[in-house]
Design an enzyme around this catalytic site. Structure first.
Site, mmCIF file in Angstrom:
data_model
loop_
_atom_site.group_PDB
_atom_site.id
_atom_site.type_symbol
_atom_site.label_atom_id
_atom_site.label_comp_id
_atom_site.label_asym_id
_atom_site.label_seq_id
_atom_site.Cartn_x
_atom_site.Cartn_y
_atom_site.Cartn_z
ATOM 1 N N GLY A 228 0.805 -1.222 0.000
ATOM 2 C CA GLY A 228 0.000 0.000 0.000
ATOM 3 C C GLY A 228 0.831 1.261 0.000
ATOM 4 O O GLY A 228 2.055 1.238 0.136
ATOM 5 N N SER A 229 0.123 2.375 -0.144
ATOM 6 C CA SER A 229 0.776 3.677 -0.281
ATOM 7 C C SER A 229 1.516 4.066 0.989
ATOM 8 O O SER A 229 2.614 4.624 0.934
ATOM 9 C CB SER A 229 -0.273 4.758 -0.566
ATOM 10 O OG SER A 229 -0.929 4.485 -1.772
ATOM 11 N N GLU A 251 7.718 -9.488 1.782
ATOM 12 C CA GLU A 251 6.826 -10.276 0.931
ATOM 13 C C GLU A 251 6.689 -9.577 -0.426
ATOM 14 O O GLU A 251 7.057 -10.104 -1.446
ATOM 15 C CB GLU A 251 5.480 -10.398 1.648
ATOM 16 C CG GLU A 251 4.481 -11.292 0.984
ATOM 17 C CD GLU A 251 3.195 -11.382 1.800
ATOM 18 O OE1 GLU A 251 2.927 -10.482 2.614
ATOM 19 O OE2 GLU A 251 2.447 -12.356 1.609
ATOM 20 N N ASN A 341 -8.687 -5.353 1.337
ATOM 21 C CA ASN A 341 -7.833 -6.165 0.454
ATOM 22 C C ASN A 341 -7.728 -7.599 0.951
ATOM 23 O O ASN A 341 -7.928 -8.546 0.215
ATOM 24 C CB ASN A 341 -6.411 -5.589 0.406
ATOM 25 C CG ASN A 341 -6.370 -4.237 -0.272
ATOM 26 O OD1 ASN A 341 -7.121 -3.985 -1.200
ATOM 27 N ND2 ASN A 341 -5.507 -3.362 0.194
ATOM 28 N N GLY A 345 0.325 -11.150 4.195
ATOM 29 C CA GLY A 345 1.269 -11.793 5.106
ATOM 30 C C GLY A 345 1.452 -11.039 6.399
ATOM 31 O O GLY A 345 2.290 -11.405 7.220
HETATM 32 N N1 COA Z 1 -11.856 3.159 7.908
HETATM 33 C C1 COA Z 1 -12.290 3.196 6.626
HETATM 34 N N2 COA Z 1 -11.488 3.428 5.574
HETATM 35 C C2 COA Z 1 -10.190 3.684 5.838
HETATM 36 C C3 COA Z 1 -9.664 3.687 7.137
HETATM 37 C C4 COA Z 1 -10.557 3.407 8.203
HETATM 38 N N3 COA Z 1 -10.137 3.383 9.455
HETATM 39 N N4 COA Z 1 -8.350 3.986 7.081
HETATM 40 C C5 COA Z 1 -8.057 4.140 5.788
HETATM 41 N N5 COA Z 1 -9.153 3.972 5.040
HETATM 42 C C6 COA Z 1 -9.271 4.053 3.593
HETATM 43 C C7 COA Z 1 -8.569 5.243 2.991
HETATM 44 O O1 COA Z 1 -9.395 6.387 3.071
HETATM 45 C C8 COA Z 1 -8.353 4.784 1.560
HETATM 46 O O2 COA Z 1 -9.574 4.904 0.878
HETATM 47 P P1 COA Z 1 -9.617 5.221 -0.701
HETATM 48 O O3 COA Z 1 -8.966 4.042 -1.372
HETATM 49 O O4 COA Z 1 -11.090 5.308 -0.968
HETATM 50 O O5 COA Z 1 -8.865 6.497 -0.838
HETATM 51 C C9 COA Z 1 -8.061 3.276 1.722
HETATM 52 O O6 COA Z 1 -8.556 2.921 3.032
HETATM 53 C C10 COA Z 1 -6.594 2.904 1.635
HETATM 54 O O7 COA Z 1 -5.930 3.661 2.584
HETATM 55 P P2 COA Z 1 -4.599 4.420 2.292
HETATM 56 O O8 COA Z 1 -4.522 5.486 3.306
HETATM 57 O O9 COA Z 1 -4.501 4.843 0.855
HETATM 58 O O10 COA Z 1 -3.530 3.327 2.684
HETATM 59 P P3 COA Z 1 -2.781 2.145 1.935
HETATM 60 O O11 COA Z 1 -2.797 2.223 0.448
HETATM 61 O O12 COA Z 1 -1.458 2.146 2.573
HETATM 62 O O13 COA Z 1 -3.617 0.834 2.357
HETATM 63 C C11 COA Z 1 -4.347 -0.937 3.805
HETATM 64 C C12 COA Z 1 -3.821 0.520 3.699
HETATM 65 C C13 COA Z 1 -4.518 -1.270 5.293
HETATM 66 C C14 COA Z 1 -5.671 -1.061 3.064
HETATM 67 C C15 COA Z 1 -3.288 -1.893 3.156
HETATM 68 O O14 COA Z 1 -2.050 -1.675 3.768
HETATM 69 C C16 COA Z 1 -3.671 -3.358 3.325
HETATM 70 O O15 COA Z 1 -4.462 -3.897 2.545
HETATM 71 N N6 COA Z 1 -3.116 -4.034 4.366
HETATM 72 C C17 COA Z 1 -3.464 -5.401 4.687
HETATM 73 C C18 COA Z 1 -2.565 -6.402 4.004
HETATM 74 C C19 COA Z 1 -1.158 -6.304 4.499
HETATM 75 O O16 COA Z 1 -0.836 -5.626 5.456
HETATM 76 N N7 COA Z 1 -0.242 -6.965 3.857
HETATM 77 C C20 COA Z 1 1.159 -6.855 4.298
HETATM 78 C C21 COA Z 1 2.005 -7.965 3.912
HETATM 79 S S1 COA Z 1 2.216 -7.895 2.144
#
Ligand code: COA
Length: 461
Positions: A228-229, A251, A341, A345
């Site tokens: 993610g971003s 990963e 998503n 991992g």
């Molecule tokens: N409630 C609702 N939505 C939320 C939120 C919350 N508490 N916190 C963030 N968001 C939303 C953001 O507004 C954004 O929405 P948009 O896509 O409509 O703009 C979206 O979630 C993504 O958030 P962003 O701030 O752009 O962060 P990111 O791109 O870094 O993604 C996760 C954050 C958590 C979604 C991402 O890291 C993830 O899928 N993690 C789980 C998997 C993982 O950790 N894998 C790691 C090993 S590979």
């Protein structure tokens, strides 16, 4: 031309069109496809499968390593092709090149491909001419021995190679070879901003203290960084940090890995896939020799293995959607119900890391959502697996703290000022009721309910 990519000549007559290869997949089959976070995924054959759904009943169970790109998950779901989809958002379709032994060289990911190919009855190979043959040598395919007397994984450094450079399957299982021109979908990571830089700065300060106190070496130890971003931007923030000779045991390798290579900060990166923005992807794969010796891609069973993560003492930096007063983390379910998503991992690393760090911005959706809540609406990582929480507001070091002390550290350091008074108030009233981990149970999820009903977590807003 493609014959150079299939070095076992007896397989040349297996080359066929994507539609012919897809016809080997029958209704009701379990299909394993390569693909991990949109890297190294099968493309031509799944497109041909979607095409078939227009004129015949076709439904499969699909297993990959993680997400696949080119909009294929959506297309397949909409076409009614997927009876079951695992794990992140199984006859195999693998996009690779083939050695003299008939073994398969993956491209930008390994993920689950090795296990899927080894356990499959038949294998369909997609060879993408978009990727150069110089990817051979990038991969390290180690298949753990059979149980019950499985030996330890002999990996003690991130840069070690312990396996083969190709997936060792019996060439007789290769039922079809499809030549394609597709490339991986680019990632759409957002550039760093003031808040991600503030998160990075808090982390850099924390690491500097740990080094000063002798708890971390000067090169910090192997870093794992989530998808993610935010995680990407925070990692990129290390470009200006006073740490050298960094290594990664991760990963998904994103743009920031290559920024750190280019800045001379990173010595080596081990991952299971490489997922890059369009511009970075063109640069990295266009100049791959520059990075190849400092990279390895492993099966996800090895990149995410608890034994290895624990032995290497990795520092895991993953992203939370929200976390609560006591340090429980939700990384997957918006409002407790809607899948973002998947857990990926992050759980493998958080539980086994030397330091499990979660980062997030303190608010989302222009402040209508606080990422720091009284109680998370879904738990992916329990308070027992979470050491450090960081928002742009500050860093809470939860190590060794009792629940009420954790709450104090989180309120003081992580919550956004607009939500601090409300969280203080909740915590004070919870403490009046007592208990090891105090809560006002009937209010614990009220912020989420407010958000659902009124579009904002606070009734006062
Ligand atoms: N409630 C609702 N939505 C939320 C939120 C919350 N508490 N916190 C963030 N968001 C939303 C953001 O507004 C954004 O929405 P948009 O896509 O409509 O703009 C979206 O979630 C993504 O958030 P962003 O701030 O752009 O962060 P990111 O791109 O870094 O993604 C996760 C954050 C958590 C979604 C991402 O890291 C993830 O899928 N993690 C789980 C998997 C993982 O950790 N894998 C790691 C090993 S590979």
């Amino acid at each position: 031309m493609y014959s150079e990519r299939i070095r076992l000549a007896s397989l040349h007559d297996k080359v066929m069109s994507a539609a012919e290869a897809a016809s080997l997949i029958k209704d009701g089959m379990t299909v394993g496809m390569s693909g991990f976070a949109c890297a190294g995924d099968a493309k031509a054959v799944p497109f041909a499968l979607v095409e078939r759904t227009g004129h015949e009943p076709l439904s499969i169970s699909l297993i990959t390593g993680a997400s696949i790109g080119n909009g294929l998950d959506k297309l397949m779901a909409e076409a009614g092709l997927l009876a079951r989809r695992m794990p992140f958002q199984a006859d195999p379709a693998l996009r690779k090149a083939i050695t003299e032994d008939g073994h398969i060289v993956p491209t930008a990911s390994v993920g689950n491909s090795a296990n899927l190919a080894l356990f499959a009855d038949q294998v369909i190979v997609e060879i993408s001419l978009r990727y150069g043959a110089n990817l051979e040598g990038l991969h390290d395919i180690y298949i753990p021995p059979e149980r019950p007397e499985r030996s330890p994984i002999p990996l003690v450094r991130p840069d070690q190679r312990i396996g083969a450079t190709a997936i060792p399957i019996d060439p007789a299982k290769i039922a079809a070879i499809v030549i394609s021109e597709y490339s991986d979908s680019p990632s759409n990571v957002l550039p760093p901003d003031g808040e991600t830089q503030a998160i990075a700065d808090h982390l850099i300060g924390f690491f500097a203290n740990e080094v000063e106190a002798g708890r971390l070496p000067r090169n910090l130890g192997p870093l794992q960084v989530g998808v993610g971003s935010i995680a990407n931007a925070v990692m990129a923030g290390l470009v200006d940090a006073p740490f050298e000779n960094l290594s990664m045991y991760s990963e998904v390798l994103q743009d920031s890995t290559f920024e750190l290579f280019d800045a001379g900060k990173l010595d080596f990166a081990s991952g299971s896939s490489i997922v890059l923005s369009a511009a970075r992807g063109a640069q990295v794969f266009g100049d791959f020799e520059r990075y190849k010796e400092r990279l390895v891609l492993r099966p996800q069973e090895i990149s995410n293995h608890p034994e290895v993560a624990r032995r290497l003492g990795i520092i895991g930096i993953n992203t939370a959607l929200e976390f609560d007063l006591y340090g429980n983390v939700n990384s997957t379910h918006v409002g407790g119900t809607r899948m973002m998503n998947g857990i990926g991992g992050s759980g493998d690393f958080a539980r086994n890391a030397q330091l499990a760090i979660f980062v997030t911005k303190s608010i989302a959706k222009d402040g209508a959502i606080s990422s720091v809540v009284p109680m998370v609406s879904h738990v992916d990582h329990t308070e027992h697996d979470v050491d450090i929480l960081v928002t742009e507001q500050g860093l809470a070091d939860l190590r060794g703290l009792a629940p009420r002390e954790r709450a104090r550290a989180i309120i003081d350091n992580c919550v956004h000022p607009e939500y601090r008074a409300a969280l203080e108030d909740y915590f004070a009233r919870a403490c009046e009721r007592g208990g090891q981990t105090p809560h006002v149970l009937e209010e614990a999820l009220s912020w989420h309910i407010n958000q659902e009903r009124r579009g904002h977590m606070l009734t006062t807003a």
